[in-house]
Design an enzyme around this catalytic site. Structure first.
Site, PDB file in Angstrom:
ATOM      1  N   LYS A 112       0.833  -1.213   0.000  1.00  0.00           N
ATOM      2  CA  LYS A 112       0.000   0.000   0.000  1.00  0.00           C
ATOM      3  C   LYS A 112       0.864   1.258   0.000  1.00  0.00           C
ATOM      4  CE  LYS A 112      -4.439  -1.652   1.530  1.00  0.00           C
ATOM      5  NZ  LYS A 112      -5.538  -1.662   2.442  1.00  0.00           N
ATOM      6  N   LYS A 194      -8.825 -10.302  -7.416  1.00  0.00           N
ATOM      7  CA  LYS A 194     -10.007 -10.568  -6.588  1.00  0.00           C
ATOM      8  C   LYS A 194     -10.975  -9.386  -6.606  1.00  0.00           C
ATOM      9  CE  LYS A 194      -9.112  -9.151  -1.890  1.00  0.00           C
ATOM     10  NZ  LYS A 194      -9.438  -9.307  -0.533  1.00  0.00           N
ATOM     11  N   LYS A 197     -13.286  -4.007  -2.581  1.00  0.00           N
ATOM     12  CA  LYS A 197     -13.958  -2.740  -2.282  1.00  0.00           C
ATOM     13  C   LYS A 197     -13.289  -1.552  -2.961  1.00  0.00           C
ATOM     14  CE  LYS A 197     -14.051  -3.649   2.416  1.00  0.00           C
ATOM     15  NZ  LYS A 197     -12.728  -3.408   2.952  1.00  0.00           N
TER      16      LYS A 197
HETATM   17  P1  ATP Z   1      -9.879  -3.331   0.249  1.00  0.00           P
HETATM   18  O1  ATP Z   1     -10.115  -3.369  -1.233  1.00  0.00           O
HETATM   19  O2  ATP Z   1     -10.537  -2.153   0.941  1.00  0.00           O
HETATM   20  O3  ATP Z   1      -8.435  -3.530   0.650  1.00  0.00           O
HETATM   21  P2  ATP Z   1     -11.134  -5.892   0.328  1.00  0.00           P
HETATM   22  O4  ATP Z   1     -12.285  -5.691  -0.571  1.00  0.00           O
HETATM   23  O5  ATP Z   1      -9.960  -6.645  -0.239  1.00  0.00           O
HETATM   24  O6  ATP Z   1     -10.659  -4.534   0.914  1.00  0.00           O
HETATM   25  P3  ATP Z   1     -11.126  -6.786   3.086  1.00  0.00           P
HETATM   26  O7  ATP Z   1     -11.673  -5.685   3.936  1.00  0.00           O
HETATM   27  O8  ATP Z   1      -9.635  -6.975   3.038  1.00  0.00           O
HETATM   28  O9  ATP Z   1     -11.701  -6.641   1.610  1.00  0.00           O
HETATM   29  O10 ATP Z   1     -11.779  -8.176   3.509  1.00  0.00           O
HETATM   30  C1  ATP Z   1     -12.791  -8.367   4.452  1.00  0.00           C
HETATM   31  C2  ATP Z   1     -13.092  -9.852   4.495  1.00  0.00           C
HETATM   32  O11 ATP Z   1     -13.717 -10.296   3.288  1.00  0.00           O
HETATM   33  C3  ATP Z   1     -11.854 -10.735   4.657  1.00  0.00           C
HETATM   34  O12 ATP Z   1     -12.176 -11.775   5.545  1.00  0.00           O
HETATM   35  C4  ATP Z   1     -11.585 -11.267   3.270  1.00  0.00           C
HETATM   36  O13 ATP Z   1     -10.965 -12.517   3.294  1.00  0.00           O
HETATM   37  C5  ATP Z   1     -12.998 -11.339   2.675  1.00  0.00           C
HETATM   38  N1  ATP Z   1     -12.935 -11.060   1.226  1.00  0.00           N
HETATM   39  C6  ATP Z   1     -12.613  -9.878   0.653  1.00  0.00           C
HETATM   40  N2  ATP Z   1     -12.690  -9.952  -0.684  1.00  0.00           N
HETATM   41  C7  ATP Z   1     -13.046 -11.219  -0.976  1.00  0.00           C
HETATM   42  C8  ATP Z   1     -13.265 -11.940  -2.212  1.00  0.00           C
HETATM   43  N3  ATP Z   1     -13.150 -11.341  -3.382  1.00  0.00           N
HETATM   44  N4  ATP Z   1     -13.637 -13.223  -2.137  1.00  0.00           N
HETATM   45  C9  ATP Z   1     -13.769 -13.831  -0.943  1.00  0.00           C
HETATM   46  N5  ATP Z   1     -13.568 -13.234   0.239  1.00  0.00           N
HETATM   47  C10 ATP Z   1     -13.205 -11.934   0.238  1.00  0.00           C
END
Ligand code: ATP
Ligand code: LTN
Length: 330
Positions: A112, A194, A197
């Protein structure tokens, strides 16, 4: 006494179907067997700049979505991280017991910080706050994805270090919890990445609060490939495989069975079916969400009640830590 499970999501964007299938759906099941605490980690989200109005709305919307997805406030504690002041206090104490090198080595920090022009100290200290979240509640198990395992490893190191320094029963040393069924959902636009958000691509994510027609439109425009046979082959057909994964994770039908049912059919069928299955899942969630979000006073009242519940536990742990460190109670 049931073992304690704790987890949280940063309110840094919209909750999507990946968060539901990879985290929330499992949280709902875990409530049966464990004492669960689920947070909206707003303190973590300000490690990068947030718009205050947007943040406020997101935090409330996340709480309402946790409830709408089936987190039961009579069984689990649902709280907003910043409403339990002990997190920041223990976070500071842990910062004073963590080497700079340990934090600089974290993959998420390296990743990051390399993408930002100016890096705030909070981004470096992110893992010690996460350790405080976990250690305040005697957490035994932490359900997190692969990317957070390193932070959990640091939490374990810190718990062991503090126990050596100040008394072996100060902290419970937590373990990662890998759910039996955990789907990893990929972006609809770049299926090798993946679904997340922070993805700026409008059509990449199926968000829990998207309208029915938005879900249909996004599924329709999902990137597939130039072939025409529906197969599960993530390396060569990541887009098609992702749609099959989404369907299977929601319906419980095995991927093999789905693939045989699609024999002789076209990508268009797969996309239409995926949209329908996603909408069937989301319709009742959206409905419950609207009811919960429209009575903000009730939501705030519930959050206040749960913050008190969390503070009771967190306060007792913090006091033990302060005593162990020689802080004078006044
Ligand atoms: P950001 O983009 O803000 O870094 P993110 O969308 O990757 O965030 P996190 O906040 O890191 O999401 O994840 C919250 C939870 O959701 C974690 O337990 C993570 O394993 C799960 N998660 C996030 N994205 C996925 C995905 N695409 N598929 C399955 N599980 C997910
Ligand atoms: N860093 C985690 C969110 C998080 C968390 C926690 C998860 C903050 N504190 C405590 C489990 C336990 C993430 O980005 N997914």
């Amino acid at each position: 006494m049931k073992p304690v499970i704790l987890s949280g999501i940063q309110p840094s964007g919209k909750i999507n179907i990946g968060h539901y299938l990879g985290a929330l759906k499992n949280w709902v099941l875990l409530q049966e067997q464990y004492e669960c605490l689920f947070m909206v980690v707003d303190l973590h989200s300000i490690t990068v700049r947030q718009d205050p109005k947007v943040l406020r709305e997101r935090v409330l919307s996340f709480v309402a979505l946790y409830l709408a997805c089936g987190i039961d406030p009579d069984r689990s504690t649902i709280f907003i991280q910043s409403s339990v002041l002990e997190h920041a206090q223990l976070g500071w104490i842990l910062n004073c017991h963590t080497g700079l090198g340990e934090l600089q080595r974290m993959t998420q920090f390296k990743d990051k910080s390399s993408r930002q022009e100016s890096v705030q100290a909070g981004l470096l200290n992110y893992p010690t706050l996460m350790a405080a979240d976990i250690l305040l509640y005697g957490t035994a198990l932490v359900p997190v994805g692969e990317d957070q395992k390193q932070h959990l490893e640091l939490t374990r190191d810190l718990a062991i270090r503090m126990n050596h320094l100040y008394g072996e029963d100060l902290f419970v040393v937590p373990e990662p919890f890998i759910p039996q069924v955990g789907a990893r959902i990929m972006s609809l636009q770049q299926p090798e990445r993946k679904m997340s958000k922070s993805d700026p691509l409008e059509n990449a994510s199926l968000n829990l609060l998207d309208s029915q027609s938005m879900i249909e439109k996004k599924c329709k425009s999902a990137v597939t490939d130039s072939g025409s046979v529906i197969r599960f082959d993530p390396a060569n057909q990541p887009g098609v495989s992702n749609l099959l994964t989404i369907q299977s994770a929601i319906s419980g039908v095995s991927i093999n069975d789905l693939v045989s049912n699609y024999s002789g059919k076209m990508y268009g069928h797969l996309k239409v079916d995926t949209a329908r299955i996603v909408n069937e899942l989301l319709n009742p969630i959206r409905e419950r969400y609207e009811t919960l979000r429209s009575s903000e006073d009730e939501l705030l009242e519930l959050m206040a009640k749960h913050a008190i519940r969390a503070r009771k536990k967190a306060g007792a742990t913090l006091r033990r830590v302060q005593d162990a460190l020689g802080f004078v109670p006044v």
